[in-house]
Design a protein around this motif. Structure first.
Motif, PDB file in Angstrom:
ATOM      1  N   TYR A   8       0.837  -1.100  -0.049  1.00  0.00           N
ATOM      2  CA  TYR A   8       0.159   0.048  -0.082  1.00  0.00           C
ATOM      3  C   TYR A   8       0.841   1.186  -0.056  1.00  0.00           C
ATOM      4  O   TYR A   8       0.869   2.281  -0.843  1.00  0.00           O
ATOM      5  N   GLN A  24      -8.961   7.486  -5.229  1.00  0.00           N
ATOM      6  CA  GLN A  24      -9.768   6.499  -4.751  1.00  0.00           C
ATOM      7  C   GLN A  24      -8.989   5.986  -3.403  1.00  0.00           C
ATOM      8  O   GLN A  24      -9.833   5.521  -2.460  1.00  0.00           O
ATOM      9  N   GLU A  34     -10.676  -2.377   4.093  1.00  0.00           N
ATOM     10  CA  GLU A  34     -10.939  -2.085   2.720  1.00  0.00           C
ATOM     11  C   GLU A  34      -9.534  -2.218   2.161  1.00  0.00           C
ATOM     12  O   GLU A  34      -9.284  -2.689   1.048  1.00  0.00           O
ATOM     13  N   ASP A  37      -7.950  -5.763   2.090  1.00  0.00           N
ATOM     14  CA  ASP A  37      -8.516  -6.500   1.174  1.00  0.00           C
ATOM     15  C   ASP A  37      -8.051  -6.135  -0.328  1.00  0.00           C
ATOM     16  O   ASP A  37      -8.165  -6.914  -1.344  1.00  0.00           O
ATOM     17  N   ALA A  38      -7.627  -4.726  -0.569  1.00  0.00           N
ATOM     18  CA  ALA A  38      -7.224  -4.390  -1.751  1.00  0.00           C
ATOM     19  C   ALA A  38      -5.655  -4.669  -1.858  1.00  0.00           C
ATOM     20  O   ALA A  38      -5.276  -4.704  -3.275  1.00  0.00           O
ATOM     21  N   GLY A  55     -10.638  -0.744  -8.986  1.00  0.00           N
ATOM     22  CA  GLY A  55     -10.289  -0.060  -7.874  1.00  0.00           C
ATOM     23  C   GLY A  55      -8.839   0.113  -7.721  1.00  0.00           C
ATOM     24  O   GLY A  55      -7.973  -0.760  -8.342  1.00  0.00           O
ATOM     25  N   GLY A  57      -4.918  -0.935  -6.056  1.00  0.00           N
ATOM     26  CA  GLY A  57      -4.608  -2.292  -5.290  1.00  0.00           C
ATOM     27  C   GLY A  57      -4.175  -3.486  -6.042  1.00  0.00           C
ATOM     28  O   GLY A  57      -4.616  -3.532  -7.406  1.00  0.00           O
ATOM     29  N   ASN A  59      -5.260  -6.316  -5.525  1.00  0.00           N
ATOM     30  CA  ASN A  59      -6.317  -7.449  -5.748  1.00  0.00           C
ATOM     31  C   ASN A  59      -7.445  -6.716  -6.222  1.00  0.00           C
ATOM     32  O   ASN A  59      -8.777  -6.902  -5.813  1.00  0.00           O
ATOM     33  N   ARG A  60      -7.279  -5.852  -7.034  1.00  0.00           N
ATOM     34  CA  ARG A  60      -8.343  -5.104  -7.781  1.00  0.00           C
ATOM     35  C   ARG A  60      -7.928  -4.969  -9.283  1.00  0.00           C
ATOM     36  O   ARG A  60      -6.888  -5.183  -9.899  1.00  0.00           O
ATOM     37  N   ASN A  62      -7.451  -2.725 -12.289  1.00  0.00           N
ATOM     38  CA  ASN A  62      -6.787  -1.213 -12.767  1.00  0.00           C
ATOM     39  C   ASN A  62      -5.971  -1.422 -13.792  1.00  0.00           C
ATOM     40  O   ASN A  62      -5.798  -2.487 -14.207  1.00  0.00           O
TER      41      ASN A  62
END
Length: 581
Positions: A8, A24, A34, A37-38, A55, A57, A59-60, A62
């Motif tokens: 992150y 975001q 959140e 999880d991302a 979104g 991350g 795990n998203r 993008n």
């Protein structure tokens, strides 16, 4: 500091981070659940690609997770395929948020490697992408879609050079290249304008559509003179805000289905799918507006495709004058029956019908009666597509393929489930039986009376996030290790553990190989043609459980199905952790 926080911080401090993703991140910076999880893992690249929530991350979905996946794919292609730069990759996309952007980002990364990309000038269905790979002879295909998932999702599907979804072995190889990418934020990509100027980004247009439609007209089972007649069938069609409007309406038109009424409110592509709670023709609410229009115009049949047009739902009026939505098993079995009524066994060599292991056994009964062999595959149309590929050298002939989740394929010029083919075939069946004074439901009743009253059901529980994934894993483990001898009062005859690849015959304790690739799935076969099956979804945070019966008549089969469902509901509930007050 935990590992997800380090990732992150890397994203948060990256100076060139996409401004929208940056905003975001700011919006969720005080939501540790959140954020975890991302960033707690990388978005799973499964056997067909990846799908997830949009979104920031790892795990998203993008632009960075897309770039990383395409970088790995490009390196895989250059190592494992020939003439990749000249053949290129064809890319299509649906109506979801950022689908076009992800398609262009994919082309830009391929351009960095000198691999040209054919990107469709506007959205196109998944089956057209499958066709385009073969038509353009590209080294691979990419489809940006999340099928019928909620609006916050998007996805990335990869197709191999035969036009089918990549096989598990191909996926493993591609994943190994993706894992070599150290930093998804710094994956190189050529600027769009430069890629276009150098001929590495090319826009695909109507030529592919025309070629597809030319092949589509030959799936018809009608005599040539019958094809030219205007059809006395009233059709309502909805693309559910997706990609199929043009191809379905033109496909119907070229077979002279002229009385077609489109649900105009759902003909416009919309990433929010505002007129439905879910753009999934498996769910009856998706037909609400089609039913309203059908009652107004007196439609004989209602057709609904999902957003990327690989699934088809159909509804027809029952004896009470109410539109009834057919299940995927019912429609697929009817299609198989119709096709076999019109096929010539003398000129068809080694005919084969293909279905998945969770699809109704009614299809096998129908195929057997026509001397057609049934081949079972794992769940997922990629396995059906790969079987068709194998027929190129085994001398077997593809007759039809289907799965219970509303996926069907009539002709192998596409190597994935095709709602465009299916919509045209469903309309033709309605016309064929209407000439005999029957509806599709009347024809289905004849099939049941001839082959048995097979009924199937599917239930699922949604368990999101890290905790949800752990719960699904725990439920699967408990179910796999349960010493079943009976379920809902029916004796267990066989237990198929697809994780070990073994089938146990309960009465004798004999063990034999299943003969299919390993998968996290358990199927239990019961006496009197009943069965249950448990498997996690490969594309959603869901655990699915299937069940099937064969009764003496409609009432008996419905009672058996309800009994089996209730027992499966109870079992799944018992395996879940109890919530303390």
């Amino acid at each position: 500091m935990t590992s997800w926080k380090k990732v992150y911080d890397k994203w948060k401090s990256f100076p060139q981070l996409d401004p929208n993703l940056q905003q975001q991140l700011l919006e969720i910076e005080h939501d540790p659940a959140e954020l975890e999880d991302a960033f707690y893992k990388e978005l799973t690249f499964g056997t067909g690609g990846m799908r997830g929530v949009l979104g920031p991350g790892t795990n998203r979905m993008n632009i960075y997770t897309i770039r990383k996946a395409v970088f790995g794919l490009a390196e895989y292609l250059l190592e494992h395929r020939v003439n990749v730069k000249d053949r290129g990759v064809v890319i299509s996309y649906d109506s979801r948020y950022q689908s076009f952007e992800f398609a262009v980002e994919s082309a830009k990364v391929l351009a960095h490697f000198g691999i040209k990309a054919y990107v469709f000038e506007s959205l196109r269905p998944t089956p057209l992408l499958s066709f385009a790979v073969r038509h353009l002879s590209t080294a691979a295909g990419i489809m940006i879609t999340a099928s019928h998932n909620p609006p916050e999702y998007n996805g990335f599907k990869v197709y191999n050079e035969t036009g089918g979804q990549i096989t598990p072995d191909e996926a493993e190889d591609i994943i190994s290249y993706i894992r070599k990418v150290d930093n998804e934020l710094t994956v190189p990509a050529m600027e769009q304008e430069v890629a276009e100027k150098e001929g590495l980004l090319r826009w695909a247009g109507k030529e592919v559509d025309t070629a597809y439609l030319s092949r589509l007209q030959f799936i018809s089972k009608l005599a040539d003179d019958e094809k030219e007649k205007e059809k006395d069938v009233s059709i309502v069609f909805t693309p559910l805000h997706g990609t199929s409007l043009d191809l379905v309406t033109k496909g119907l038109e070229q077979l002279r289905f002229t009385n077609v009424h489109v649900v105009e409110e759902q003909a416009v592509p919309d990433p929010e799918f505002r007129t439905v709670s879910s753009p999934n023709p498996e769910e009856h609410q998706a037909f609400s507006m089609a039913i309203e229009l059908g009652e107004k115009v007196g439609a004989d049949i209602l057709l609904a495709t999902d957003p990327d047009a690989d699934r088809l739902g159909v509804a027809v009026k029952n004896k009470d004058g109410v539109y009834e939505v057919l299940t995927g098993n019912q429609l697929g079995s009817l299609m198989l029956y119709y096709i076999l009524l019109h096929y010539n066994p003398i000129v068809t060599r080694n005919p084969r019908m293909i279905k998945t292991v969770v699809t109704t056994e009614l299809g096998r009964e129908i195929a057997n009666s026509f001397g057609v062999k049934t081949i079972d595959t794992l769940t997922g149309f990629k396995f059906i597509g790969d079987k068709i590929r194998q027929f190129d050298w085994t001398g077997e002939t593809f007759i039809f393929g289907y799965e219970e989740s509303y996926g069907y394929l009539i002709s192998g010029f596409v190597r994935d489930k095709d709602a465009v083919q299916s919509a045209v075939m469903a309309a033709e069946m309605a016309y064929y039986w209407k000439k005999q004074g029957k509806t599709l439901l009347d024809a289905l009743q004849e099939v049941y009376e001839k082959y048995g009253y097979y009924r199937e059901g599917l239930s699922s529980i949604t368990l999101k996030g890290k905790d949800g994934a752990e719960t699904i894993s725990r439920i699967m483990e408990n179910f796999r290790n349960e010493p079943f001898t009976e379920i809902a009062g029916w004796k267990v005859e066989k237990i198929e553990n697809y994780l070990t690849g073994e089938r146990k015959i309960v009465e004798t304790n004999e063990v034999e190989p299943i003969g299919l690739p390993r998968e996290n799935m358990v199927k239990i076969l019961l006496e009197e043609k009943g069965w249950v099956c448990l498997r996690p979804s490969g594309t959603e945070p869901k655990l699915k459980y299937y069940y099937g019966v064969c009764g003496k008549d409609k009432v008996d089969s419905e009672e058996r199905l309800a009994r089996l469902k209730a027992e499966m509901d109870r079992l799944i509930e018992s395996y879940q952790p109890k919530v303390r007050n």
